[in-house]
Scaffold this motif. Structure first.
Motif, PDB file in Angstrom:
ATOM      1  N   PRO A  15      25.007 -71.596  68.672  1.00  0.00           N
ATOM      2  CA  PRO A  15      26.262 -70.010  68.487  1.00  0.00           C
ATOM      3  C   PRO A  15      27.531 -71.156  68.430  1.00  0.00           C
ATOM      4  CG  PRO A  15      25.293 -71.740  71.291  1.00  0.00           C
ATOM      5  CD  PRO A  15      24.410 -71.845  70.364  1.00  0.00           C
ATOM      6  N   PRO A  16      28.453 -69.882  68.227  1.00  0.00           N
ATOM      7  CA  PRO A  16      29.806 -70.701  67.714  1.00  0.00           C
ATOM      8  C   PRO A  16      30.459 -70.752  69.666  1.00  0.00           C
ATOM      9  CG  PRO A  16      29.580 -68.484  67.417  1.00  0.00           C
ATOM     10  CD  PRO A  16      28.250 -69.070  67.272  1.00  0.00           C
ATOM     11  N   PHE A 169      19.380 -72.970  68.594  1.00  0.00           N
ATOM     12  CA  PHE A 169      18.965 -72.234  70.354  1.00  0.00           C
ATOM     13  C   PHE A 169      19.194 -70.099  70.016  1.00  0.00           C
ATOM     14  CE2 PHE A 169      21.632 -75.605  70.756  1.00  0.00           C
ATOM     15  CZ  PHE A 169      21.631 -76.253  72.009  1.00  0.00           C
ATOM     16  N   CYS A 170      19.529 -69.174  71.545  1.00  0.00           N
ATOM     17  CA  CYS A 170      18.981 -67.982  71.120  1.00  0.00           C
ATOM     18  C   CYS A 170      19.780 -67.163  71.637  1.00  0.00           C
ATOM     19  CB  CYS A 170      18.207 -68.208  72.249  1.00  0.00           C
ATOM     20  SG  CYS A 170      16.342 -68.657  72.787  1.00  0.00           S
ATOM     21  N   PRO A 171      20.103 -66.721  70.633  1.00  0.00           N
ATOM     22  CA  PRO A 171      21.744 -66.042  70.821  1.00  0.00           C
ATOM     23  C   PRO A 171      22.117 -64.981  71.776  1.00  0.00           C
ATOM     24  CG  PRO A 171      20.372 -65.741  68.221  1.00  0.00           C
ATOM     25  CD  PRO A 171      19.287 -65.895  69.290  1.00  0.00           C
ATOM     26  N   ASP A 172      20.604 -64.494  72.367  1.00  0.00           N
ATOM     27  CA  ASP A 172      20.393 -63.700  73.651  1.00  0.00           C
ATOM     28  C   ASP A 172      20.701 -64.719  74.970  1.00  0.00           C
ATOM     29  OD1 ASP A 172      18.009 -65.345  73.456  1.00  0.00           O
ATOM     30  OD2 ASP A 172      17.422 -62.766  75.019  1.00  0.00           O
ATOM     31  N   ASP A 185      22.223 -77.580  81.491  1.00  0.00           N
ATOM     32  CA  ASP A 185      22.398 -76.138  81.587  1.00  0.00           C
ATOM     33  C   ASP A 185      22.493 -75.641  79.928  1.00  0.00           C
ATOM     34  OD1 ASP A 185      22.820 -73.507  82.482  1.00  0.00           O
ATOM     35  OD2 ASP A 185      25.106 -74.259  82.109  1.00  0.00           O
ATOM     36  N   VAL A 186      22.980 -76.960  79.699  1.00  0.00           N
ATOM     37  CA  VAL A 186      23.181 -75.921  77.962  1.00  0.00           C
ATOM     38  C   VAL A 186      21.421 -76.132  77.170  1.00  0.00           C
ATOM     39  CG1 VAL A 186      24.634 -76.754  75.187  1.00  0.00           C
ATOM     40  CG2 VAL A 186      25.542 -77.558  77.762  1.00  0.00           C
ATOM     41  N   MET A 187      20.446 -77.544  77.214  1.00  0.00           N
ATOM     42  CA  MET A 187      20.045 -77.660  76.234  1.00  0.00           C
ATOM     43  C   MET A 187      18.970 -76.344  76.834  1.00  0.00           C
ATOM     44  SD  MET A 187      17.797 -81.371  78.471  1.00  0.00           S
ATOM     45  CE  MET A 187      17.161 -80.864  79.465  1.00  0.00           C
ATOM     46  N   ALA A 192      14.244 -73.670  71.363  1.00  0.00           N
ATOM     47  CA  ALA A 192      13.560 -75.117  70.511  1.00  0.00           C
ATOM     48  C   ALA A 192      12.697 -75.933  71.518  1.00  0.00           C
ATOM     49  CB  ALA A 192      13.990 -75.137  69.808  1.00  0.00           C
ATOM     50  N   ASP A 193      11.428 -76.719  71.270  1.00  0.00           N
ATOM     51  CA  ASP A 193      11.037 -77.622  72.495  1.00  0.00           C
ATOM     52  C   ASP A 193      11.885 -78.883  72.427  1.00  0.00           C
ATOM     53  OD1 ASP A 193       9.439 -79.168  73.657  1.00  0.00           O
ATOM     54  OD2 ASP A 193       8.561 -80.218  71.819  1.00  0.00           O
ATOM     55  N   ILE A 194      11.897 -78.969  73.757  1.00  0.00           N
ATOM     56  CA  ILE A 194      13.380 -79.957  74.705  1.00  0.00           C
ATOM     57  C   ILE A 194      12.728 -81.089  74.928  1.00  0.00           C
ATOM     58  CG2 ILE A 194      14.864 -77.845  74.926  1.00  0.00           C
ATOM     59  CD1 ILE A 194      14.262 -77.985  77.483  1.00  0.00           C
ATOM     60  N   THR A 195      11.706 -81.202  74.621  1.00  0.00           N
ATOM     61  CA  THR A 195      11.177 -82.383  74.922  1.00  0.00           C
ATOM     62  C   THR A 195      11.724 -84.070  75.120  1.00  0.00           C
ATOM     63  OG1 THR A 195       9.097 -81.500  75.030  1.00  0.00           O
ATOM     64  CG2 THR A 195       9.216 -83.349  75.234  1.00  0.00           C
TER      65      THR A 195
END
Length: 315
Positions: A15-16, A169-172, A185-187, A192-195
């Protein structure tokens, strides 16, 4: 409004900008809420700047304990300035966009430096070995401790923005939970897999928060053991009194810090406003309270701060 881009539907999306939120459920009274927030920020900046200037200008305060206090004041100023612009722009102007890279930069400074462990070590040396205190904590040693604090924070947090930039990242899912950027909060806005991000976050938190807390507890256990070995009650009271300010600063920092993860783990049913205020208390209240604590408990600091104010008036 969130800016639209033609690459939203591509396989990799970054996301920008993110959308921040002020106090959820109280958007209509953000103007009124900004008054106590502005007051807290102002008190934090003025108080910590006064402490730093007082210690710098007064030769009588050029002692290890006050050098560490000036480091605490600087970190509090940095923490305050890192959240002030975004929080007040959301509350004052309802400007909720924060650029992706700006978000990562803010996040880096939110999770950075703490000098409380060094301050507890200072109190331990001063009470357990007062005769050698000036010889142990020389200016060179204090500078090295300060550089070590800076290096540890920088090296441990340096990979975090890059670990986030590799995520899709998810656009929504561009709405954050606060008016600033927290790493968890950001991650969680990623699709995607954030492990790896979770494990690295734990790798950073455990050595800094966990080990620092253990060593602070150990320091004060040894301090208490030393104090109880003193001969007279007056000596015991005098020795403990030199630690009160630091102990209060530790409580002010760690109690809100412990409350946040507990509320997220066991208070998921709580309204979002509770989590929001917990985060605000953790970030903006300690920088405001620390100057008050030290100016009330330390006559030398209080007089030095008043001296700086008198010099300003004369100027």
């Amino acid at each position: 409004m969130y800016p639209s881009h033609s690459f939203v539907n591509t396989s990799f999306f970054q996301p920008p900008a993110f959308l921040m939120i002020g106090v959820p459920g109280l958007e209509t009274v953000h103007g009124w809420i900004s008054i106590p927030f502005s007051s807290i920020y102002t008190l934090a900046l003025i108080g910590n700047c006064l402490i730093f200037l007082a210690i710098r200008r007064m030769p009588s305060l050029h002692q290890p304990m006050y050098h560490f206090l000036s480091m605490l004041a600087l970190t509090d100023v940095g923490l305050t300035l890192s959240t002030l612009p975004t929080t007040l722009t959301v509350l004052w102007f309802d400007h909720r966009l924060i650029g992706f890279n700006a978000c990562l930069a803010q996040m880096f400074f939110l999770h950075s430096f703490s000098v409380l462990l060094a301050m507890s070590f200072d109190r331990f040396v001063a009470i357990s070995n007062p005769l050698r205190y000036p010889a142990i904590l020389t200016n060179n040693v204090i500078i090295r401790i300060g550089m070590a604090i800076l290096a540890r924070a920088t090296l441990s947090l340096f990979p975090v923005p890059f670990l986030l930039k590799r995520l899709n990242f998810c656009p929504d899912k561009i709405l954050l939970s606060h008016s600033f950027c927290f790493h968890p909060d950001v991650m969680r806005r990623a699709c995607a897999d954030i492990t790896i991000n979770i494990y690295y976050g734990l790798f950073v938190v455990v050595p800094t928060g966990g080990i620092d807390s253990l060593f602070i507890i150990l320091s004060y256990t040894l301090i208490l053991h030393t104090v109880l070995g003193l001969a007279s009650p007056q000596e015991r009271l005098r020795a403990l009194n030199t630690c009160v300010s630091h102990m209060l600063a530790v409580f002010v920092f760690f109690i809100p810090g412990i409350t946040i993860p507990i509320s997220h783990c066991f208070g998921k049913h709580l309204p979002h406003i509770v989590h929001a205020f917990a985060a605000y208390i953790y970030l903006i209240v300690p920088p405001m309270l620390n100057p008050i604590i030290y100016s009330v408990k330390s006559k030398a600091i209080r007089e030095a701060m008043l001296s700086v104010l008198r010099l300003k008036d004369q100027g």
